[in-house]
Design an enzyme around this catalytic site. Structure first.
Site, PDB file in Angstrom:
ATOM      1  N   LYS A  54     -18.325 -17.318  17.087  1.00 59.32           N
ATOM      2  CA  LYS A  54     -18.420 -16.820  15.711  1.00 59.32           C
ATOM      3  C   LYS A  54     -17.480 -17.526  14.742  1.00 59.32           C
ATOM      4  CE  LYS A  54     -20.985 -12.680  15.923  1.00 59.32           C
ATOM      5  NZ  LYS A  54     -20.927 -12.236  17.316  1.00 59.32           N
ATOM      6  N   SER A  79     -18.057  -5.467  14.682  1.00 63.28           N
ATOM      7  CA  SER A  79     -17.509  -4.735  15.833  1.00 63.28           C
ATOM      8  C   SER A  79     -16.531  -5.602  16.599  1.00 63.28           C
ATOM      9  CB  SER A  79     -18.647  -4.291  16.744  1.00 63.28           C
ATOM     10  OG  SER A  79     -19.422  -5.394  17.119  1.00 63.28           O
ATOM     11  N   GLU A 205     -31.304 -10.393  25.163  1.00 64.09           N
ATOM     12  CA  GLU A 205     -30.660  -9.226  24.574  1.00 64.09           C
ATOM     13  C   GLU A 205     -30.464  -8.150  25.641  1.00 64.09           C
ATOM     14  OE1 GLU A 205     -33.082  -7.765  21.344  1.00 64.09           O
ATOM     15  OE2 GLU A 205     -34.890  -7.787  22.539  1.00 64.09           O
ATOM     16  N   GLY A 209     -31.222  -2.323  24.377  1.00 67.16           N
ATOM     17  CA  GLY A 209     -31.496  -2.513  22.947  1.00 67.16           C
ATOM     18  C   GLY A 209     -32.371  -3.732  22.729  1.00 67.16           C
ATOM     19  N   ASP A 211     -34.603  -4.630  20.625  1.00 69.63           N
ATOM     20  CA  ASP A 211     -35.276  -4.586  19.317  1.00 69.63           C
ATOM     21  C   ASP A 211     -35.915  -5.935  18.952  1.00 69.63           C
ATOM     22  OD1 ASP A 211     -32.306  -5.168  18.988  1.00 69.63           O
ATOM     23  OD2 ASP A 211     -33.093  -5.871  17.083  1.00 69.63           O
ATOM     24  N   SER A 306     -21.291 -17.130  25.294  1.00 68.37           N
ATOM     25  CA  SER A 306     -20.979 -16.967  23.870  1.00 68.37           C
ATOM     26  C   SER A 306     -19.570 -16.481  23.566  1.00 68.37           C
ATOM     27  CB  SER A 306     -22.002 -16.025  23.222  1.00 68.37           C
ATOM     28  OG  SER A 306     -22.039 -14.805  23.936  1.00 68.37           O
TER      29      SER A 306
HETATM   30  C1  LIG Z   1     -21.883 -11.793  18.014  1.00 71.02           C
HETATM   31  C2  LIG Z   1     -21.995 -12.167  19.426  1.00 71.02           C
HETATM   32  C3  LIG Z   1     -23.247 -12.374  20.036  1.00 71.02           C
HETATM   33  C4  LIG Z   1     -24.540 -12.170  19.295  1.00 71.02           C
HETATM   34  O1  LIG Z   1     -24.678 -13.070  18.242  1.00 71.02           O
HETATM   35  P1  LIG Z   1     -25.744 -12.840  17.076  1.00 71.02           P
HETATM   36  O2  LIG Z   1     -25.566 -13.977  16.166  1.00 71.02           O
HETATM   37  O3  LIG Z   1     -25.454 -11.517  16.445  1.00 71.02           O
HETATM   38  O4  LIG Z   1     -27.078 -12.799  17.751  1.00 71.02           O
HETATM   39  C5  LIG Z   1     -23.263 -12.782  21.352  1.00 71.02           C
HETATM   40  N1  LIG Z   1     -22.123 -12.960  22.060  1.00 71.02           N
HETATM   41  C6  LIG Z   1     -20.919 -12.758  21.524  1.00 71.02           C
HETATM   42  C7  LIG Z   1     -19.715 -12.976  22.359  1.00 71.02           C
HETATM   43  C8  LIG Z   1     -20.802 -12.371  20.181  1.00 71.02           C
HETATM   44  O5  LIG Z   1     -19.594 -12.159  19.655  1.00 71.02           O
END
Ligand SMILES: *Cc1c(COP(=O)(O)O)cnc(C)c1O
Length: 321
Positions: A54, A79, A205, A209, A211, A306
């Site tokens: 992010k 969050s 996902e 959830g 969605d 991620s």
């Molecule tokens: C935010 C996040 C996601 C999901 O990313 P989106 O862009 O909302 O789909 C996945 N893994 C981690 C570690 C995140 O912080």
């Protein structure tokens, strides 16, 4: 809806974050390959600044602020990882930041956000709307609101992770990406379609959830209750207009993973790659292990890890179950 971001925006984002964001490592594990029956390459965004991808989107968005926007500051609701990403980006760029976070966010994420110098305002995620709170706050203080995924520059920034991956390893048969609100998946799709158009790209996902899967089936954005899952980075209730449009246009498919499958994937990554990964970060590997399409056996498959922001006690507790 505003014009959708394109690969040119991902390239521009890569220029803005160069030398500030880490170019994260791409790792492999022969033992995980043997268990899964595919040749996996992992893009390790748990080793990104703030411990998740992010930072890419947030820094890209904030670095485009005008001098007036910089002076008035940035507001965000999140969050966790987006909060830290905005807080750190703001500090690096000398921009004041106010972050709206759920009162039950992991203590480590609340502390980290405050540690970067941001003002934190808490709310109850089951009874209050973070969008409404964030918007009211931004308006009151003249701040620019940067949402976690529903934003052109955030999507473009998130796409730089897959751009780096393809530049490093070349074309892939498939790529598996965690999916919450769809910023990471949308950006990944922009990079994949430009750099490796034949790659099958899957979003993963939480099973609790799904969605996005429902939204694709129905052809419109489906809203769900806040899902109860250990994947706290993907507890989103709906895709955004922009992420839905890109995902619908370009994605190969949406898969899901249960909490138990996430814990198993976390254990595998810890055991063989010696990495601490948060539950949401393990969505890609969980799907590769449990839902890999048969014709991908033996093929080169990318997995985006991620994030790694999970308290070490919580990590141990999850794995001990
Ligand atoms: C935010 C996040 C996601 C999901 O990313 P989106 O862009 O909302 O789909 C996945 N893994 C981690 C570690 C995140 O912080």
């Amino acid at each position: 809806m505003a014009a959708l971001p394109t690969y040119a925006d991902v390239e521009a984002a890569a220029g803005r974050i160069a030398g500030v964001a880490h170019r994260t490592p791409v790792l492999r594990s022969r033992l995980i390959d043997e268990q899964v029956g595919a040749e996996l390459v992992f893009k390790c965004e748990n080793l990104q600044r703030i411990g998740a991808f992010k930072f890419r989107g947030a820094y890209n968005a904030l670095s485009k602020f005008t001098p007036e926007q910089r002076r008035a500051g940035v507001a965000a609701f999140s969050s966790g990882n987006h909060a830290q990403a905005v807080a750190l980006s703001a500090r690096l760029l000398g921009i004041p930041a106010t972050i709206v976070m759920p009162i039950d966010s992991p203590a480590s994420k609340l502390a980290a956000t405050k540690g970067y110098g941001a003002e934190v305002i808490t709310y109850n995620r089951y009874t209050e709307s973070r969008e409404d709170l964030g918007r009211a706050l931004a308006e009151e203080r003249g701040m620019t609101l940067i949402p976690p995924y529903d934003h052109h520059d955030v999507i473009a920034g998130q796409g730089t992770a897959a751009k780096e991956l393809f530049e490093e390893v070349g074309p892939l048969e498939a790529l598996f990406t965690p999916l919450g609100g769809g910023g990471l998946l949308s950006g990944t799709l922009l990079a994949a379609r430009a750099l490796s158009p034949e790659t099958r790209v899957y979003g993963v996902e939480p099973a609790a959830g799904d969605d996005a899967r429902q939204s694709l089936e129905r052809g419109e954005i489906v809203r769900i209750e806040t899902p109860v899952t250990i994947a706290d980075g993907a507890q989103t209730q709906y895709l955004a207009d922009q992420t839905f449009a890109i995902i619908r246009r370009d994605v190969t498919g949406i898969l899901t993973a249960t909490d138990a499958e996430l814990v198993d994937a976390m254990r595998l990554i810890a055991t063989y790659m010696k990495l601490v990964v948060e539950p949401t970060g393990a969505l890609g590997l969980a799907a590769v292990r449990n839902a890999l399409p048969d014709d991908l056996r033996g093929k080169r498959v990318g997995v985006i890890i991620s994030g790694g922001n999970v308290g070490i006690d919580r990590f141990a507790q999850l794995l001990a179950r």
